[in-house]
Design an enzyme around this catalytic site. Structure first.
Site, short mmCIF file in Angstrom:
data_model
loop_
_atom_site.label_atom_id
_atom_site.label_comp_id
_atom_site.label_asym_id
_atom_site.label_seq_id
_atom_site.Cartn_x
_atom_site.Cartn_y
_atom_site.Cartn_z
N HIS A 1 -3.59 3.86 -1.73
CA HIS A 1 -3.65 2.54 -2.34
C HIS A 1 -3.49 1.50 -1.23
CE1 HIS A 1 -2.78 -1.03 -4.50
NE2 HIS A 1 -1.49 -1.01 -4.27
N SER B 1 9.55 3.59 -1.03
CA SER B 1 9.36 2.20 -1.47
C SER B 1 9.85 1.22 -0.41
CB SER B 1 10.15 2.01 -2.76
OG SER B 1 10.06 0.69 -3.19
N GLY B 2 9.02 0.21 -0.11
CA GLY B 2 9.43 -0.93 0.71
C GLY B 2 9.90 -0.63 2.12
N GLY C 1 0.85 -1.19 0.00
CA GLY C 1 0.00 0.00 0.00
C GLY C 1 0.88 1.24 0.00
N ASN C 2 0.30 2.38 -0.30
CA ASN C 2 1.05 3.64 -0.29
C ASN C 2 0.09 4.81 -0.32
OD1 ASN C 2 0.60 3.46 -3.32
ND2 ASN C 2 2.11 1.84 -3.01
N SER D 1 7.65 5.25 -3.84
CA SER D 1 6.83 4.04 -4.02
C SER D 1 6.84 3.59 -5.48
CB SER D 1 5.40 4.36 -3.60
OG SER D 1 4.52 3.42 -4.15
N SER D 2 6.83 2.27 -5.69
CA SER D 2 6.83 1.74 -7.06
C SER D 2 5.54 2.11 -7.81
CB SER D 2 7.01 0.23 -7.03
OG SER D 2 6.00 -0.35 -6.24
N GLU D 3 4.49 2.52 -7.06
CA GLU D 3 3.23 2.88 -7.71
C GLU D 3 3.14 4.39 -8.00
OE1 GLU D 3 1.67 0.67 -8.98
OE2 GLU D 3 1.44 -1.09 -7.70
N TYR E 1 -22.14 17.57 1.25
CA TYR E 1 -21.28 17.29 2.41
C TYR E 1 -19.84 17.65 2.10
CZ TYR E 1 -18.78 14.17 5.66
OH TYR E 1 -17.92 13.64 6.58
N TYR F 1 -25.65 2.43 0.52
CA TYR F 1 -25.48 3.83 0.09
C TYR F 1 -24.03 4.32 0.13
CZ TYR F 1 -24.94 5.70 4.83
OH TYR F 1 -24.47 6.01 6.07
N HIS G 1 -5.23 -7.55 -7.09
CA HIS G 1 -4.22 -6.70 -6.46
C HIS G 1 -4.77 -5.97 -5.22
CE1 HIS G 1 -0.94 -3.39 -7.21
NE2 HIS G 1 -1.20 -3.56 -5.92
N HIS H 1 -4.15 -2.81 0.21
CA HIS H 1 -4.38 -4.23 -0.09
C HIS H 1 -5.36 -4.75 0.97
CE1 HIS H 1 -0.28 -4.92 -2.32
NE2 HIS H 1 -1.03 -3.98 -2.88
ZN LIG Z 1 -0.26 -2.68 -4.33
#
Ligand SMILES: [Zn+2]
Length: 214
Positions: A95, A45-46, A28-29, A74-76, A211, A116, A158, A97
């Site tokens: 992001h 990253s990591g 995640g990131n 991050s790799s993403e 909202y 909703y 993923h 998991h």
């Molecule tokens: Zn991921």
């Protein structure tokens, strides 16, 4: 240090990903975009969330070049920067998991409006096919599925992607959508449930817009 408050937010919400059970280990990131400078602060990253300090958070421009930071972003990175480049209402990306969102992504079940809270994303939560993590194809496919219509998407086999105007809102979206994914999974496996009508969904979307604008 550039983007100090944004870096602190990345550290804080990275820890929350773990404490709220939205991810495991270093997966995640999160990122925050500073529209004024055109730079974003993104998870390194990591690196363990519990050990990440503000100085470990990486500042990059929207072409992906590191502006300041001693770690790798991050790799993403592409998954984050595409939304800042293409949507002026998005200033944060999360992001995860998280378990049930990931289960649905493996089943390739987009989340239909069974509850909703789907309005956190829009009229549904779309699901894209599988693409390798960290790839440009993954980022482009997520963009194609969401564009301006949705604030979240299931990444095939993923996890989940959520975007928002602030990091607290994008995080809230990821958290509420994990609950929604769980409800949808149980409802569908129990026989399907009763989906909301499109008029009911439109009414909730209207309330969410009010909202968010407050
Ligand atoms: Zn991921």
């Amino acid at each position: 240090m550039l983007l100090q408050s944004q870096r602190e937010q990345v550290v804080e919400y990275g820890k929350k990903l773990l404490s709220c059970g939205l991810t495991e280990g270093t997966f995640g990131n999160v990122s925050v975009f500073d529209r004024q400078s055109g730079w974003m602060a993104i998870s390194p990253s990591g690196m363990d969330y519990d050990q990440t300090r503000p100085e470990d958070v990486v500042v990059t421009d929207l072409d992906g070049n590191v502006v300041e930071g001693c770690r790798k972003p991050s790799s993403e990175l592409d998954l984050h920067r595409l939304f800042y480049q293409r949507r002026d209402d998005v200033n944060a990306v999360v992001h995860t998991h998280s378990t049930f969102a990931t289960v649905l992504s493996c089943l390739r079940w987009p989340i239909e409006p069974i509850h909703y809270l789907v309005a956190y994303s829009g009229r549904q939560v779309p699901c894209i096919p599988y693409y390798p993590f960290g790839s440009r194809e993954l980022a482009e496919a997520a963009w194609q599925a969401m564009q301006r219509a949705y604030n979240a998407c299931l990444l095939g086999n993923h996890g989940l992607l959520a975007v928002g105007p602030t990091l607290s809102y994008a995080f809230d979206t990821a958290q509420q959508l994990e609950f929604l994914a769980k409800v949808y999974y149980y409802t569908r496996t129990a026989g399907g449930g009763v989906p909301l009508t499109s008029a009911e969904v439109e009414a909730v979307l209207g309330k969410f817009r009010d909202y968010r604008s407050k």
